[in-house]
Scaffold this active site. Sequence first.
Site, PDB file in Angstrom:
ATOM      1  CB  CYS A 193     -85.861  -0.533 -29.773  1.00 42.28           C
ATOM      2  SG  CYS A 193     -85.522   1.037 -30.607  1.00 42.28           S
ATOM      3  CG  MET A 251     -75.484  -0.115 -28.964  1.00 40.88           C
ATOM      4  SD  MET A 251     -74.049   0.577 -28.097  1.00 40.88           S
ATOM      5  CE  MET A 251     -72.783  -0.647 -28.508  1.00 40.88           C
ATOM      6  CG  LEU A 252     -80.190   1.519 -35.826  1.00 41.86           C
ATOM      7  CD1 LEU A 252     -80.275   0.076 -36.304  1.00 41.86           C
ATOM      8  CD2 LEU A 252     -81.572   2.136 -35.711  1.00 41.86           C
ATOM      9  N   GLY A 266     -76.214   0.964 -18.259  1.00 38.81           N
ATOM     10  CA  GLY A 266     -75.391   1.776 -17.385  1.00 38.81           C
ATOM     11  C   GLY A 266     -74.080   1.168 -16.919  1.00 38.81           C
ATOM     12  CG  ASN A 295     -78.310  -3.496 -21.894  1.00 37.52           C
ATOM     13  OD1 ASN A 295     -79.238  -2.994 -22.526  1.00 37.52           O
ATOM     14  ND2 ASN A 295     -77.074  -3.078 -22.033  1.00 37.52           N
ATOM     15  CE  LYS A 302     -80.328  -5.163 -25.007  1.00 36.46           C
ATOM     16  NZ  LYS A 302     -81.036  -3.927 -24.697  1.00 36.46           N
ATOM     17  CD  GLN A 359     -81.926  -6.384 -30.919  1.00 35.61           C
ATOM     18  OE1 GLN A 359     -81.741  -5.310 -31.475  1.00 35.61           O
ATOM     19  NE2 GLN A 359     -82.079  -6.506 -29.603  1.00 35.61           N
ATOM     20  CG  HIS A 397     -82.095  -1.344 -20.923  1.00 31.74           C
ATOM     21  ND1 HIS A 397     -81.819  -0.610 -22.052  1.00 31.74           N
ATOM     22  CD2 HIS A 397     -81.734  -0.555 -19.878  1.00 31.74           C
ATOM     23  CE1 HIS A 397     -81.326   0.570 -21.703  1.00 31.74           C
ATOM     24  NE2 HIS A 397     -81.269   0.610 -20.387  1.00 31.74           N
TER      25      HIS A 397
END
Length: 331
Positions: free
Chosen positions: A103, A22-23, A216, A214, A142, A73, A174
């Site tokens: 992303c 997470m950036l 929720g 991935n 991912k 990543q 995701h």
Amino acid sequence: MSSQNTKSSVKPLNRTFSIAPMLDWTDRHYRYLARLMSAELLLYTEMVTTGAIIHGKGDYLAYNEEEHPLALQLGGSNPHDLAICAKQAVERGYDEINLNVGCPSDRVQSGRFGACLMAEPSLVAECVTAMRAVADIPVTVKTRIGIDEQDSYEFLTEFVETVRDAGCDTFIVHARKAWLQGLSPKENREIPPLDYDRVYQLKRDYPDLSISINGGVKSLEECKVHLVKLDGVMVGREAYQNPYILAKVDQQLCGLDKPVLSRDAVLEKFIPYIEKHLQAGGRLNHITRHMTGLFQGEVGSRIWRRYISENAHKPGSGIEVIEQARKNMTS
């Protein structure tokens, strides 16, 4: 201690539970905190672009030795550049290299990487091939379940098969598609509906692949449900905003028989790291911003959060800010 040339671990990585890249969130300070609570979880760096590593002036590969197992990543779509970065990752002791194909931000698209790469599976395959040629550690991907109008199950399986044939046997999916136009990255994490069944189907159809899910997931109980059908669960925002859920990962998900650390025990173990950061000239709020959710759900948690937020950024702030915030919770 930041890594230099350390040998990556050779035992297979435990993918049962991992924390999403997470950036601006999963930096090395947060990852150190997470590792204090779980020895088994797999950590991921924030996404680092190939351009930053190759041309940037900072050390974008630095981490604390205690973070292992740790995956890097990468964001990029040039096989040559990705190979350069993968080689550096191996030399620096990372345990896995993960390619970002999920992303959806405009900045990522303009660099031709992230979720838009789902439309170019052959290019992703080339990238995987190039990285595997120089890396003796896992190269994983991912991804999303689809993009824009390309969201059929057939689209997803064609992507997975093409990348699999290049030697990638591990996918973190995701369970939402990404809208490349019209939605912000934040909206893309919330508006497209979750489709867990599609990820379950992928595992059923490709049982030899490692498939993690991935999107929720908010509790370890939900993780257990997913783990009946999948190889792993990757948790993002919940692991950051409510980090203490990590304290029971080893016991509840990985079957280890060991005591669960209390929140105060976690804090006590984190203090020496914070002191070392301050002694090196670092600012307190660079670390405490990752701790505001440590007491979430406890009496006085808002007092803790507010005191730290109001005081940790001040020049010269030290450990006393954390100590006072904790005292204020019970006064």
